[in-house]
Design a protein around this motif. Structure first.
Motif, PDB file in Angstrom:
ATOM      1  N   HIS A  78       0.822  -1.213   0.000  1.00 37.15           N
ATOM      2  CA  HIS A  78       0.000   0.000   0.000  1.00 37.15           C
ATOM      3  C   HIS A  78       0.863   1.272   0.000  1.00 37.15           C
ATOM      4  N   GLN A  79       1.834   1.290  -0.906  1.00 36.66           N
ATOM      5  CA  GLN A  79       2.736   2.433  -1.022  1.00 36.66           C
ATOM      6  C   GLN A  79       2.581   3.082  -2.391  1.00 36.66           C
ATOM      7  N   TRP A  80       2.796   4.383  -2.429  1.00 34.01           N
ATOM      8  CA  TRP A  80       2.837   5.136  -3.676  1.00 34.01           C
ATOM      9  C   TRP A  80       4.240   5.725  -3.788  1.00 34.01           C
ATOM     10  N   ILE A  81       5.055   5.163  -4.689  1.00 35.92           N
ATOM     11  CA  ILE A  81       6.425   5.628  -4.884  1.00 35.92           C
ATOM     12  C   ILE A  81       6.419   6.667  -5.995  1.00 35.92           C
ATOM     13  N   GLU A  82       6.843   7.875  -5.675  1.00 34.25           N
ATOM     14  CA  GLU A  82       6.737   8.991  -6.606  1.00 34.25           C
ATOM     15  C   GLU A  82       7.695   8.832  -7.790  1.00 34.25           C
ATOM     16  N   PRO A  83       7.378   9.462  -8.922  1.00 32.09           N
ATOM     17  CA  PRO A  83       8.262   9.389 -10.090  1.00 32.09           C
ATOM     18  C   PRO A  83       9.682   9.835  -9.750  1.00 32.09           C
ATOM     19  N   GLY A  84      10.645   9.116 -10.315  1.00 33.59           N
ATOM     20  CA  GLY A  84      12.038   9.506 -10.152  1.00 33.59           C
ATOM     21  C   GLY A  84      12.667   9.136  -8.834  1.00 33.59           C
ATOM     22  N   MET A  85      11.956   8.417  -7.962  1.00 32.71           N
ATOM     23  CA  MET A  85      12.548   7.993  -6.697  1.00 32.71           C
ATOM     24  C   MET A  85      13.457   6.789  -6.929  1.00 32.71           C
ATOM     25  N   VAL A  86      14.661   6.826  -6.381  1.00 31.66           N
ATOM     26  CA  VAL A  86      15.581   5.699  -6.391  1.00 31.66           C
ATOM     27  C   VAL A  86      15.815   5.298  -4.938  1.00 31.66           C
ATOM     28  N   TRP A  87      15.378   4.082  -4.592  1.00 32.42           N
ATOM     29  CA  TRP A  87      15.365   3.671  -3.179  1.00 32.42           C
ATOM     30  C   TRP A  87      15.938   2.257  -3.075  1.00 32.42           C
ATOM     31  N   VAL A  88      17.039   2.136  -2.359  1.00 30.36           N
ATOM     32  CA  VAL A  88      17.684   0.850  -2.121  1.00 30.36           C
ATOM     33  C   VAL A  88      17.801   0.665  -0.608  1.00 30.36           C
ATOM     34  N   ARG A  89      17.214  -0.414  -0.105  1.00 32.24           N
ATOM     35  CA  ARG A  89      17.203  -0.623   1.349  1.00 32.24           C
ATOM     36  C   ARG A  89      17.473  -2.083   1.666  1.00 32.24           C
ATOM     37  N   SER A  90      18.289  -2.297   2.687  1.00 31.46           N
ATOM     38  CA  SER A  90      18.451  -3.608   3.302  1.00 31.46           C
ATOM     39  C   SER A  90      18.106  -3.438   4.777  1.00 31.46           C
ATOM     40  N   GLU A  91      17.008  -4.037   5.181  1.00 28.99           N
ATOM     41  CA  GLU A  91      16.476  -3.808   6.521  1.00 28.99           C
ATOM     42  C   GLU A  91      17.550  -4.015   7.584  1.00 28.99           C
ATOM     43  N   GLY A  92      17.747  -2.968   8.426  1.00 25.23           N
ATOM     44  CA  GLY A  92      18.705  -3.047   9.520  1.00 25.23           C
ATOM     45  C   GLY A  92      20.148  -2.849   9.110  1.00 25.23           C
ATOM     46  N   SER A  93      20.396  -2.583   7.806  1.00 25.21           N
ATOM     47  CA  SER A  93      21.771  -2.454   7.344  1.00 25.21           C
ATOM     48  C   SER A  93      22.031  -1.103   6.671  1.00 25.21           C
ATOM     49  N   PHE A  94      21.214  -0.736   5.660  1.00 26.26           N
ATOM     50  CA  PHE A  94      21.425   0.548   4.985  1.00 26.26           C
ATOM     51  C   PHE A  94      20.150   0.967   4.267  1.00 26.26           C
ATOM     52  N   ASP A  95      20.095   2.272   3.946  1.00 23.99           N
ATOM     53  CA  ASP A  95      18.958   2.844   3.233  1.00 23.99           C
ATOM     54  C   ASP A  95      19.475   4.005   2.386  1.00 23.99           C
ATOM     55  N   PHE A  96      19.384   3.847   1.055  1.00 27.85           N
ATOM     56  CA  PHE A  96      19.854   4.866   0.108  1.00 27.85           C
ATOM     57  C   PHE A  96      18.638   5.423  -0.612  1.00 27.85           C
ATOM     58  N   ARG A  97      18.476   6.765  -0.638  1.00 23.74           N
ATOM     59  CA  ARG A  97      17.347   7.371  -1.330  1.00 23.74           C
ATOM     60  C   ARG A  97      17.797   8.629  -2.084  1.00 23.74           C
ATOM     61  N   TYR A  98      17.278   8.709  -3.317  1.00 28.56           N
ATOM     62  CA  TYR A  98      17.496   9.902  -4.130  1.00 28.56           C
ATOM     63  C   TYR A  98      16.218  10.166  -4.908  1.00 28.56           C
ATOM     64  N   GLY A 100      23.768  16.603  -1.436  1.00 29.96           N
ATOM     65  CA  GLY A 100      22.780  17.078  -2.395  1.00 29.96           C
ATOM     66  C   GLY A 100      21.408  16.550  -2.039  1.00 29.96           C
ATOM     67  N   SER A 101      20.731  15.909  -3.008  1.00 34.18           N
ATOM     68  CA  SER A 101      19.391  15.361  -2.773  1.00 34.18           C
ATOM     69  C   SER A 101      19.426  13.893  -2.365  1.00 34.18           C
ATOM     70  N   MET A 102      20.618  13.356  -2.134  1.00 35.36           N
ATOM     71  CA  MET A 102      20.762  11.959  -1.729  1.00 35.36           C
ATOM     72  C   MET A 102      20.881  11.864  -0.214  1.00 35.36           C
ATOM     73  N   VAL A 103      20.151  10.912   0.356  1.00 36.72           N
ATOM     74  CA  VAL A 103      20.225  10.651   1.800  1.00 36.72           C
ATOM     75  C   VAL A 103      20.575   9.189   2.000  1.00 36.72           C
ATOM     76  N   PHE A 104      21.639   8.950   2.757  1.00 40.70           N
ATOM     77  CA  PHE A 104      22.060   7.580   3.081  1.00 40.70           C
ATOM     78  C   PHE A 104      22.058   7.414   4.591  1.00 40.70           C
ATOM     79  N   GLN A 105      21.538   6.275   5.030  1.00 39.31           N
ATOM     80  CA  GLN A 105      21.570   5.936   6.456  1.00 39.31           C
ATOM     81  C   GLN A 105      22.030   4.494   6.609  1.00 39.31           C
ATOM     82  N   GLY A 106      22.894   4.262   7.579  1.00 41.36           N
ATOM     83  CA  GLY A 106      23.317   2.895   7.853  1.00 41.36           C
ATOM     84  C   GLY A 106      24.793   2.698   7.641  1.00 41.36           C
ATOM     85  N   HIS A 107      25.135   1.490   7.237  1.00 41.43           N
ATOM     86  CA  HIS A 107      26.531   1.075   7.125  1.00 41.43           C
ATOM     87  C   HIS A 107      26.966   1.129   5.661  1.00 41.43           C
ATOM     88  N   GLY A 108      27.808   2.091   5.345  1.00 44.70           N
ATOM     89  CA  GLY A 108      28.277   2.234   3.975  1.00 44.70           C
ATOM     90  C   GLY A 108      29.046   1.015   3.495  1.00 44.70           C
TER      91      GLY A 108
END
Length: 475
Positions: free
Chosen positions: A188-208, A403-411
């Protein structure tokens, strides 16, 4: 074509029921998007290989121009110029490991497509849903032009043009135009146009997130209209090059290279060099380029006036024009590496161009070795906000913004996961084949033969395909 019209309306209604949460009506994006006569013009084709399971079942469906390989069931669906590639599906007797559990497979995995409309979509890679190991289900789903469904079972989904769902299970979700998600599971998610989202639960989250106005220059879509923008126009401009290939059952590639495989349903233009262990998949386009040993051009890739030194991965939908790539460079899903004769793009070895990155060079652009690039890059200065050394990223532990990129977790975990996946892709495609083992897709693809299936040409069933059940000679 009344049966075709009834089927289309049925599919739209079923998808809309699933999308009543996000409140999306997919009708304006599906009804009459493809002219009716097109569904009766194109044959479908399927591959026969001694190395792969075969069981194709079709019922009350249209397969216009589509390619099928492996095990696949299509019911009450329209798949238009879509590739269903099952050569990496899980096999009977193997084990799927998930959170410390090892689960055996009872039989070979198959893709099951029900009540769905897939337009020029690629379906590939095995399902990563631990609850449904033997069936990769695509149900009540609309997927538009040049989207990728990669190891991503889904029920009740709408994928915009050039969207990618990668190793992610979807339930009642909308994935916007040119959005990329690799996050494991979404509901039940709406992912907006142009979103790039890579996530590994509990490890990292990359969004642009691409800025919306610049994104429209490259790809956009409105209700009741075809997609527009540079990406769509570029692909459309090459469409005629494939017409002669699809006008007959099979043609032979113009050359043979040790350990390499060039699909007879790929376009390879003059002044192209194919190295050992290279894979050129169906619907790939290569012109005036050099593909070094172990490189690949996957489905819907375009490589033009470029040099790839070797062991390069050009993932599904990647486009490389007027560029020079060092060894081991990864160009992600639907990335657009667009150099020009007076603005060459040079990418150093071991670099990663993120999925859905756009490098549209207005001047020469040089990307150093071992660099991660994302977002929109038009000049050298843009790299300051849209790239980072992989060594620097590996030191990140916590939240980091650029910039417009947000990273959280373990690089370090992010970098290692990407490198591991690139190695796996090269191995699966046969890049490291030494002539002693069974090899990968580049070697096994040499043994595939092709057969065609045609629709009803006239009458109320025009554009529909007969019910069929195709198996191996001995099953």
């Amino acid at each position: 074509m009344e049966h075709l019209r009834q089927l289309t309306r049925r599919i739209v209604n079923r998808i809309n029921i699933n999308l009543r949460g996000p409140k999306v009506d997919c009708g304006p994006y599906a009804l009459e998007l493809i002219p009716e006569e097109k569904f009766a013009q194109f044959y479908a084709f399927y591959g026969l290989s001694p190395d792969l399971p075969l069981h194709l079942k079709f019922k009350n469906s249209c397969l216009a121009g589509s390619y099928l390989l492996g095990r696949c069931t299509v019911e009450h669906s329209l798949i238009y110029k879509t590739d269903i590639r099952g050569d990496e599906f899980k096999r009977k007797g193997t084990h799927f490991d998930y959170e410390g559990l090892s689960i055996p497979l009872h039989h070979d995995e198959k893709v099951v497509i029900k009540d769905s409309f897939l337009i020029k979509t690629l379906v590939h890679n095995f399902s990563h849903d631990p609850e449904n190991l033997e069936e990769f289900v695509i149900k009540n789903t609309l997927s538009l032009h040049h989207a990728n469904i990669h190891g991503a079972p889904m029920e009740g989904a709408f994928l915009g043009p050039f969207a990618t769902v990668d190793l992610t299970s979807l339930h009642d979700c909308v994935i916007g135009t040119f959005a990329y998600v690799q996050v494991g599971e979404l509901s039940h998610q709406w992912i907006e146009p142009g979103m790039v989202w890579v996530r590994s639960e509990g490890s990292f989250d990359f969004r642009y997130r691409f800025p919306l106005e610049p994104l429209k220059k490259y790809i956009d879509m409105k209700p009741n209209e075809r997609p527009t923008g540079m990406l769509f126009d570029f692909v459309e401009s090459k469409k005629q090059e494939f017409e002669s290939i699809y006008s007959r059952v099979q043609n032979q590639p113009p050359f043979s290279t040790k350990g390499a495989s060039v699909s007879p349903y790929a376009v390879v233009k003059p002044k192209t060099l194919i190295g050992e262990n290279v894979l050129v998949a169906q619907r790939a386009y290569v012109e005036n380029s050099s593909l070094g040993r172990g490189s690949n051009a996957q489905e819907n890739c375009y490589i033009i006036d470029s040099t790839l030194d070797g062991n390069n991965v050009t993932a599904h939908g990647g486009k490389i024009i007027n560029s020079t790539l060092g060894q081991n460079v990864f160009v992600g899903f639907n990335a657009f590496v667009h150099g020009k004769p007076n603005a060459i793009i040079t990418i150093g070895k071991d670099s990663i161009i993120m999925p859905h990155a756009v490098i549209d060079a207005q001047e020469p652009v040089t990307i150093p070795e071992n660099t991660l690039v994302w977002g929109l890059v038009t000049c050298q200065k843009d790299l300051e906000l849209n790239s980072v050394s992989l060594d620097k990223l590996a030191q990140v532990d916590g939240k980091w913004e650029q910039g417009s990129m947000v990273f959280q977790g373990h690089g370090k975990a992010f970098v290692e996961a990407f490198k591991h996946r690139i190695t796996h892709i090269l191995e699966a495609n046969g890049a490291f084949f030494d002539g002693k083992d069974m090899g990968g897709h580049a070697q096994k693809g040499q043994d595939i033969s092709f057969n065609i299936i045609q629709p009803y040409a006239e009458g109320p069933f025009r554009g529909m395909y007969p019910t069929m059940d195709i198996r191996h000679l001995v099953d």
